[in-house]
Design a protein around this motif. Structure first.
Motif, PDB file in Angstrom:
ATOM      1  N   GLU A  33      -0.134  -6.382 -11.823  1.00  0.00           N
ATOM      2  CA  GLU A  33       1.240  -6.663 -11.560  1.00  0.00           C
ATOM      3  C   GLU A  33       1.917  -5.490 -10.972  1.00  0.00           C
ATOM      4  O   GLU A  33       2.980  -5.675 -10.031  1.00  0.00           O
ATOM      5  N   SER A  34       1.724  -4.363 -11.578  1.00  0.00           N
ATOM      6  CA  SER A  34       2.382  -3.194 -11.400  1.00  0.00           C
ATOM      7  C   SER A  34       1.856  -2.993  -9.837  1.00  0.00           C
ATOM      8  O   SER A  34       2.506  -2.372  -9.032  1.00  0.00           O
ATOM      9  N   GLU A  63      -3.253  -5.209 -20.850  1.00  0.00           N
ATOM     10  CA  GLU A  63      -2.954  -3.929 -20.110  1.00  0.00           C
ATOM     11  C   GLU A  63      -3.543  -3.970 -18.670  1.00  0.00           C
ATOM     12  O   GLU A  63      -2.964  -3.625 -17.776  1.00  0.00           O
ATOM     13  N   SER A  64      -4.583  -4.672 -18.482  1.00  0.00           N
ATOM     14  CA  SER A  64      -5.250  -5.011 -17.080  1.00  0.00           C
ATOM     15  C   SER A  64      -4.188  -5.881 -16.218  1.00  0.00           C
ATOM     16  O   SER A  64      -4.002  -5.434 -15.196  1.00  0.00           O
ATOM     17  N   LEU A  65      -3.538  -6.856 -16.802  1.00  0.00           N
ATOM     18  CA  LEU A  65      -2.621  -7.742 -16.308  1.00  0.00           C
ATOM     19  C   LEU A  65      -1.296  -6.885 -15.745  1.00  0.00           C
ATOM     20  O   LEU A  65      -0.936  -7.021 -14.634  1.00  0.00           O
ATOM     21  N   ALA A  66      -0.789  -6.151 -16.733  1.00  0.00           N
ATOM     22  CA  ALA A  66       0.291  -5.173 -16.457  1.00  0.00           C
ATOM     23  C   ALA A  66      -0.129  -4.354 -15.343  1.00  0.00           C
ATOM     24  O   ALA A  66       0.695  -3.977 -14.472  1.00  0.00           O
ATOM     25  N   ALA A  72       0.544  -4.709  -7.422  1.00  0.00           N
ATOM     26  CA  ALA A  72       1.256  -5.763  -6.703  1.00  0.00           C
ATOM     27  C   ALA A  72       2.687  -5.549  -6.450  1.00  0.00           C
ATOM     28  O   ALA A  72       3.182  -5.473  -5.277  1.00  0.00           O
ATOM     29  N   GLU A  73       3.423  -5.036  -7.397  1.00  0.00           N
ATOM     30  CA  GLU A  73       5.019  -4.653  -6.924  1.00  0.00           C
ATOM     31  C   GLU A  73       5.038  -3.396  -6.329  1.00  0.00           C
ATOM     32  O   GLU A  73       5.821  -3.238  -5.255  1.00  0.00           O
ATOM     33  N   ASP A  74       3.980  -2.486  -6.427  1.00  0.00           N
ATOM     34  CA  ASP A  74       4.110  -1.182  -5.413  1.00  0.00           C
ATOM     35  C   ASP A  74       3.797  -1.732  -3.880  1.00  0.00           C
ATOM     36  O   ASP A  74       4.402  -1.373  -3.200  1.00  0.00           O
ATOM     37  N   TYR A  75       3.039  -2.599  -3.980  1.00  0.00           N
ATOM     38  CA  TYR A  75       2.854  -2.948  -2.632  1.00  0.00           C
ATOM     39  C   TYR A  75       3.816  -3.748  -2.000  1.00  0.00           C
ATOM     40  O   TYR A  75       4.091  -3.548  -0.680  1.00  0.00           O
ATOM     41  N   GLU A  76       4.523  -4.571  -2.900  1.00  0.00           N
ATOM     42  CA  GLU A  76       5.694  -5.332  -2.263  1.00  0.00           C
ATOM     43  C   GLU A  76       7.072  -4.221  -1.727  1.00  0.00           C
ATOM     44  O   GLU A  76       7.843  -4.529  -0.952  1.00  0.00           O
ATOM     45  N   HIS A  77       7.064  -3.243  -2.797  1.00  0.00           N
ATOM     46  CA  HIS A  77       8.087  -2.265  -2.646  1.00  0.00           C
ATOM     47  C   HIS A  77       7.867  -1.665  -1.262  1.00  0.00           C
ATOM     48  O   HIS A  77       8.724  -1.399  -0.586  1.00  0.00           O
TER      49      HIS A  77
END
Length: 278
Positions: A266-267, A260-263, A269-274
């Motif tokens: 990564e979520s 759950e922590s990894l998810a 990180a994806e928000d920052y990239e978006h």
């Protein structure tokens, strides 16, 4: 028999520790007995002998007197005095290189051993906004060098609990945050480190006072390191270390599972990239 000075190009702490063990045993003293004479614990003497703790000059002078070593330890403390790390963190950083396991709780910033160059740079500029570029670059490189202990595929075991605030606080920029979180996720996916996130929803927890690092060693007693703003304390008292170990266990119990922590990492990180693209 007179001892020669140690070669500073070798591992000074390990060599000095080995000499201390020889001198102590020759004097017929146990670690606890020598510790009693120095007003420290026997485990502290064990850590000196194993090279996981630095011998300071005041102790060296007393050891020379107690063990009749003719000033050997006082003379050789100079090889241990220099460190590229701040005084409050030097011993803990040096001990990291000898560890079997490292367990760390990071409440506000990502752990130094997991930081990228850009993230570390942003942290040090925030800490020392008037420092020259040369000073900042040296601090960053020293921090990145600490991650060398993770170059071995198995040792030490590194287990970290990250407070969710460390993921959400933007250090440097959103691009910097995306990069460092992807870096941590990659280490997790290669099964090099274990990471759990303590979510905001966990509420009050056992380590609201600050950071915590627990270190174990192959042939020396464990250590705990607690740190504040420009201050840090390395602890070796068995009862105190045990109490901090319980604190860490309670943190892991309240944290998300590793998957759950990894998810979540990564979520975020994806928000920052978006956000960058937006």
């Amino acid at each position: 028999m007179a001892r020669k000075n140690l070669d500073p190009s070798s591992s000074p702490r390990a060599l000095l520790g080995a000499e201390l063990r020889v001198a102590r045993e020759r004097a017929g003293m146990s670690q606890a007995e020598l510790g009693e004479r120095l007003f420290v614990s026997g485990s502290f003497i064990g850590q000196l002998e194993a090279g996981t703790r630095r011998m300071h000059l005041e102790f060296a002078k007393q050891i020379d007197e107690i063990l009749s070593t003719g000033g050997f330890f006082a003379r050789n403390c100079g090889a241990l005095a220099k460190s590229k790390y701040p005084n409050h963190f030097a011993e803990a950083a040096e001990a990291e290189a000898e560890t079997k396991t490292i367990r760390e709780y990071a409440p506000l910033a990502l752990p130094g051993m997991l930081q990228t160059k850009a993230y570390a740079r942003a942290v040090f500029i925030a800490y020392q906004p008037t420092a020259t570029e040369e000073v900042i670059s040296e601090l960053v490189q020293n921090r990145l060098d600490r991650a060398d202990v993770l170059s071995d595929p198995t040792t030490p075991l590194f287990w970290c609990v990250l407070d969710e605030s460390a993921l959400r606080r933007v250090v440097g920029s959103r691009a910097v945050m995306a990069e460092v979180l992807r870096h941590i996720a990659a280490l997790i996916r290669t099964r090099r480190i274990f990471v759990q996130v303590l979510p905001f929803s966990a509420g009050a927890h056992s380590s609201m006072g600050g950071t915590l690092k627990l270190m174990t060693f192959e042939d020396a007693p464990p250590l705990a390191y607690v740190q504040g703003n420009a201050i840090g304390v390395l602890l070796d008292d068995p009862a105190t270390v045990a109490r901090h170990s319980l604190t860490y266990d309670l943190l892991t119990a309240g944290a998300l599972s590793p998957s759950e922590s990894l998810a979540l990492i990564e979520s975020v990180a994806e928000d920052y990239e978006h956000d960058q693209h937006a």
